[in-house]
Write a protein that holds these residues in place. Structure first.
Motif, PDB file in Angstrom:
ATOM      1  N   PHE A 156       0.834  -1.201   0.000  1.00  0.00           N
ATOM      2  CA  PHE A 156       0.000   0.000   0.000  1.00  0.00           C
ATOM      3  C   PHE A 156       0.864   1.244   0.000  1.00  0.00           C
ATOM      4  CE2 PHE A 156      -2.872  -3.212   1.396  1.00  0.00           C
ATOM      5  CZ  PHE A 156      -4.142  -2.802   1.025  1.00  0.00           C
ATOM      6  N   VAL A 157       0.405   2.275  -0.682  1.00  0.00           N
ATOM      7  CA  VAL A 157       1.114   3.549  -0.698  1.00  0.00           C
ATOM      8  C   VAL A 157       0.193   4.654  -0.192  1.00  0.00           C
ATOM      9  CG1 VAL A 157       2.761   2.998  -2.534  1.00  0.00           C
ATOM     10  CG2 VAL A 157       0.522   3.909  -3.144  1.00  0.00           C
ATOM     11  N   LEU A 158       0.830   5.655   0.397  1.00  0.00           N
ATOM     12  CA  LEU A 158       0.165   6.903   0.757  1.00  0.00           C
ATOM     13  C   LEU A 158       0.677   7.918  -0.247  1.00  0.00           C
ATOM     14  CD1 LEU A 158      -1.706   8.215   2.929  1.00  0.00           C
ATOM     15  CD2 LEU A 158       0.402   8.965   4.055  1.00  0.00           C
ATOM     16  N   THR A 159      -0.233   8.511  -1.008  1.00  0.00           N
ATOM     17  CA  THR A 159       0.195   9.429  -2.056  1.00  0.00           C
ATOM     18  C   THR A 159      -0.272  10.850  -1.774  1.00  0.00           C
ATOM     19  OG1 THR A 159      -1.772   9.001  -3.404  1.00  0.00           O
ATOM     20  CG2 THR A 159       0.173   7.625  -3.826  1.00  0.00           C
ATOM     21  N   ASP A 160       0.523  11.774  -2.266  1.00  0.00           N
ATOM     22  CA  ASP A 160       0.220  13.203  -2.260  1.00  0.00           C
ATOM     23  C   ASP A 160       0.161  13.584  -3.731  1.00  0.00           C
ATOM     24  OD1 ASP A 160       0.090  15.944  -1.934  1.00  0.00           O
ATOM     25  OD2 ASP A 160       2.191  16.153  -1.325  1.00  0.00           O
ATOM     26  N   GLY A 161      -1.053  13.636  -4.270  1.00  0.00           N
ATOM     27  CA  GLY A 161      -1.180  13.803  -5.716  1.00  0.00           C
ATOM     28  C   GLY A 161      -0.606  12.575  -6.401  1.00  0.00           C
ATOM     29  N   ASN A 162       0.362  12.793  -7.302  1.00  0.00           N
ATOM     30  CA  ASN A 162       1.008  11.675  -8.002  1.00  0.00           C
ATOM     31  C   ASN A 162       2.285  11.211  -7.312  1.00  0.00           C
ATOM     32  OD1 ASN A 162      -0.906  11.561 -10.080  1.00  0.00           O
ATOM     33  ND2 ASN A 162       0.103  13.233 -11.168  1.00  0.00           N
ATOM     34  N   THR A 163       2.601  11.800  -6.160  1.00  0.00           N
ATOM     35  CA  THR A 163       3.848  11.482  -5.462  1.00  0.00           C
ATOM     36  C   THR A 163       3.613  10.456  -4.367  1.00  0.00           C
ATOM     37  OG1 THR A 163       4.627  13.743  -5.850  1.00  0.00           O
ATOM     38  CG2 THR A 163       5.764  12.473  -4.137  1.00  0.00           C
ATOM     39  N   VAL A 164       4.401   9.389  -4.379  1.00  0.00           N
ATOM     40  CA  VAL A 164       4.333   8.394  -3.307  1.00  0.00           C
ATOM     41  C   VAL A 164       5.070   8.972  -2.099  1.00  0.00           C
ATOM     42  CG1 VAL A 164       4.976   6.069  -2.579  1.00  0.00           C
ATOM     43  CG2 VAL A 164       4.186   6.466  -4.921  1.00  0.00           C
ATOM     44  N   ALA A 165       4.338   9.151  -1.001  1.00  0.00           N
ATOM     45  CA  ALA A 165       4.897   9.752   0.213  1.00  0.00           C
ATOM     46  C   ALA A 165       5.220   8.708   1.278  1.00  0.00           C
ATOM     47  CB  ALA A 165       3.924  10.788   0.771  1.00  0.00           C
ATOM     48  N   GLY A 166       4.605   7.524   1.177  1.00  0.00           N
ATOM     49  CA  GLY A 166       4.846   6.484   2.170  1.00  0.00           C
ATOM     50  C   GLY A 166       4.446   5.125   1.653  1.00  0.00           C
ATOM     51  N   TYR A 167       4.935   4.098   2.347  1.00  0.00           N
ATOM     52  CA  TYR A 167       4.679   2.716   1.941  1.00  0.00           C
ATOM     53  C   TYR A 167       4.509   1.842   3.172  1.00  0.00           C
ATOM     54  CZ  TYR A 167       5.233  -1.978   0.130  1.00  0.00           C
ATOM     55  OH  TYR A 167       5.009  -3.292  -0.174  1.00  0.00           O
ATOM     56  N   CYS A 168       3.696   0.799   3.027  1.00  0.00           N
ATOM     57  CA  CYS A 168       3.618  -0.262   4.029  1.00  0.00           C
ATOM     58  C   CYS A 168       3.024  -1.510   3.378  1.00  0.00           C
ATOM     59  CB  CYS A 168       2.784   0.145   5.238  1.00  0.00           C
ATOM     60  SG  CYS A 168       1.033   0.279   4.899  1.00  0.00           S
ATOM     61  N   ALA A 169       3.231  -2.638   4.047  1.00  0.00           N
ATOM     62  CA  ALA A 169       2.590  -3.889   3.643  1.00  0.00           C
ATOM     63  C   ALA A 169       1.574  -4.241   4.719  1.00  0.00           C
ATOM     64  CB  ALA A 169       3.613  -4.999   3.502  1.00  0.00           C
ATOM     65  N   ILE A 170       0.392  -4.678   4.297  1.00  0.00           N
ATOM     66  CA  ILE A 170      -0.675  -5.066   5.224  1.00  0.00           C
ATOM     67  C   ILE A 170      -1.136  -6.472   4.860  1.00  0.00           C
ATOM     68  CG2 ILE A 170      -2.928  -4.499   6.181  1.00  0.00           C
ATOM     69  CD1 ILE A 170      -2.649  -1.693   5.041  1.00  0.00           C
ATOM     70  N   LEU A 171      -1.164  -7.349   5.855  1.00  0.00           N
ATOM     71  CA  LEU A 171      -1.594  -8.725   5.639  1.00  0.00           C
ATOM     72  C   LEU A 171      -2.637  -9.097   6.687  1.00  0.00           C
ATOM     73  CD1 LEU A 171       2.080  -9.418   5.520  1.00  0.00           C
ATOM     74  CD2 LEU A 171       0.706 -10.221   3.617  1.00  0.00           C
ATOM     75  N   ILE A 172      -3.465 -10.070   6.338  1.00  0.00           N
ATOM     76  CA  ILE A 172      -4.469 -10.583   7.274  1.00  0.00           C
ATOM     77  C   ILE A 172      -4.065 -11.994   7.673  1.00  0.00           C
ATOM     78  CG2 ILE A 172      -6.894 -11.247   7.576  1.00  0.00           C
ATOM     79  CD1 ILE A 172      -7.627  -9.010   5.593  1.00  0.00           C
ATOM     80  N   ASN A 173      -3.903 -12.209   8.984  1.00  0.00           N
ATOM     81  CA  ASN A 173      -3.581 -13.540   9.541  1.00  0.00           C
ATOM     82  C   ASN A 173      -2.365 -14.173   8.863  1.00  0.00           C
ATOM     83  OD1 ASN A 173      -5.847 -13.401  11.242  1.00  0.00           O
ATOM     84  ND2 ASN A 173      -7.149 -14.323   9.687  1.00  0.00           N
ATOM     85  N   ASP A 174      -1.425 -13.377   8.437  1.00  0.00           N
ATOM     86  CA  ASP A 174      -0.310 -13.902   7.644  1.00  0.00           C
ATOM     87  C   ASP A 174       1.030 -13.469   8.228  1.00  0.00           C
ATOM     88  OD1 ASP A 174       1.277 -15.032   5.729  1.00  0.00           O
ATOM     89  OD2 ASP A 174       0.633 -13.731   4.098  1.00  0.00           O
ATOM     90  N   GLU A 175       1.332 -13.991   9.403  1.00  0.00           N
ATOM     91  CA  GLU A 175       2.657 -13.789   9.988  1.00  0.00           C
ATOM     92  C   GLU A 175       2.981 -14.974  10.872  1.00  0.00           C
ATOM     93  OE1 GLU A 175       5.861 -13.469  10.266  1.00  0.00           O
ATOM     94  OE2 GLU A 175       5.291 -11.608   9.276  1.00  0.00           O
ATOM     95  N   PRO A 176       3.580 -16.020  10.279  1.00  0.00           N
ATOM     96  CA  PRO A 176       3.855 -17.242  11.029  1.00  0.00           C
ATOM     97  C   PRO A 176       4.680 -17.012  12.308  1.00  0.00           C
ATOM     98  CG  PRO A 176       4.207 -17.600   8.686  1.00  0.00           C
ATOM     99  CD  PRO A 176       3.948 -16.129   8.865  1.00  0.00           C
ATOM    100  N   ALA A 177       5.590 -16.055  12.283  1.00  0.00           N
ATOM    101  CA  ALA A 177       6.429 -15.803  13.460  1.00  0.00           C
ATOM    102  C   ALA A 177       5.597 -15.401  14.673  1.00  0.00           C
ATOM    103  CB  ALA A 177       7.463 -14.718  13.153  1.00  0.00           C
ATOM    104  N   TYR A 178       4.410 -14.859  14.452  1.00  0.00           N
ATOM    105  CA  TYR A 178       3.589 -14.387  15.566  1.00  0.00           C
ATOM    106  C   TYR A 178       2.979 -15.531  16.370  1.00  0.00           C
ATOM    107  CZ  TYR A 178       3.898  -9.508  14.006  1.00  0.00           C
ATOM    108  OH  TYR A 178       4.329  -8.248  13.686  1.00  0.00           O
ATOM    109  N   ALA A 179       2.979 -16.732  15.814  1.00  0.00           N
ATOM    110  CA  ALA A 179       2.448 -17.886  16.548  1.00  0.00           C
ATOM    111  C   ALA A 179       3.373 -18.293  17.689  1.00  0.00           C
ATOM    112  CB  ALA A 179       2.250 -19.062  15.599  1.00  0.00           C
ATOM    113  N   GLU A 180       4.622 -17.886  17.619  1.00  0.00           N
ATOM    114  CA  GLU A 180       5.640 -18.294  18.596  1.00  0.00           C
ATOM    115  C   GLU A 180       6.071 -17.140  19.491  1.00  0.00           C
ATOM    116  OE1 GLU A 180       6.664 -21.494  18.810  1.00  0.00           O
ATOM    117  OE2 GLU A 180       5.267 -21.977  17.204  1.00  0.00           O
ATOM    118  N   ILE A 181       5.151 -16.326  19.927  1.00  0.00           N
ATOM    119  CA  ILE A 181       5.505 -15.165  20.751  1.00  0.00           C
ATOM    120  C   ILE A 181       5.992 -15.612  22.137  1.00  0.00           C
ATOM    121  CG2 ILE A 181       3.138 -14.829  21.594  1.00  0.00           C
ATOM    122  CD1 ILE A 181       3.734 -11.774  21.492  1.00  0.00           C
ATOM    123  N   GLU A 182       7.039 -14.954  22.600  1.00  0.00           N
ATOM    124  CA  GLU A 182       7.455 -15.107  23.994  1.00  0.00           C
ATOM    125  C   GLU A 182       6.762 -13.983  24.745  1.00  0.00           C
ATOM    126  OE1 GLU A 182      11.680 -15.284  24.547  1.00  0.00           O
ATOM    127  OE2 GLU A 182      11.848 -17.119  23.384  1.00  0.00           O
TER     128      GLU A 182
END
Length: 169
Positions: free
Chosen positions: A55-81
């Motif tokens: 996903f991008v956050l845009t200001d007009g045609n300019t990309v101002a920010g980026y991130c990845a968003i997932l649903i239930n998709d992080e295997p490492a989180y199953a093993e939290i200490e």
């Protein structure tokens, strides 16, 4: 200014990668080990985009920010200490970065608000994230946004601080 938060396309890859390269450099200058091991990289961003997670956050045609968003998709989180606040569906975000030309404008907070809106739109009340112990900028952003420290998770051989925010409907 009105910013638009939308799914990234392959056309967005060059500015996304430029933003991430600058963020990688800032992490290093801050003395952080985060993102100093070849991650993130253009191949990973292409994968995010291919699975509709970039996903991008845009200001007009300019990309101002980026991130990845997932649903239930992080295997490492199953093993939290530690202990997550909830056990059900969750949204997880990774690779949040703001263009150096837009720093100091509150766009990290804006992206987090957009991620929370995404979660609500998908009827999910849990947002989870992680960051390095030596990333004070992100730790401050998460704290200000109401995220709760839940314990440690492990990625690529290193420990990361894990956070969760439970959203109201």
């Amino acid at each position: 200014m009105e910013y638009i938060f939308r799914k990234a396309t392959l056309d967005d890859l060059p500015p996304i990668w430029e933003i991430l390269q600058d963020a990688i450099k800032r992490r290093k200058e801050d003395g952080s080990e985060q993102w100093q091991d070849g991650y993130p990289n253009p191949e990973g961003i292409k994968k995010d985009i291919a699975k509709d997670a970039g996903f991008v956050l845009t200001d007009g045609n300019t990309v101002a920010g980026y991130c990845a968003i997932l649903i239930n998709d992080e295997p490492a989180y199953a093993e939290i200490e530690g202990q997550w606040l909830t056990d059900g569906d969750f949204v997880v975000f990774h690779r949040v970065a703001i263009s150096q030309h837009y720093l100091g404008r509150g766009l990290s907070k804006k992206i987090l608000n957009c991620i929370e809106d995404f979660a609500r739109e998908n009827k999910i009340c849990s947002v989870k994230a992680d960051t390095n112990f030596d990333n004070p900028a992100m730790l401050g952003i998460l704290e200000k946004a109401g995220y709760v420290y839940c314990g440690e998770v492990f990625f690529r051989g290193s420990s990361r601080m894990a956070f969760e925010k439970v959203l109201s409907a």
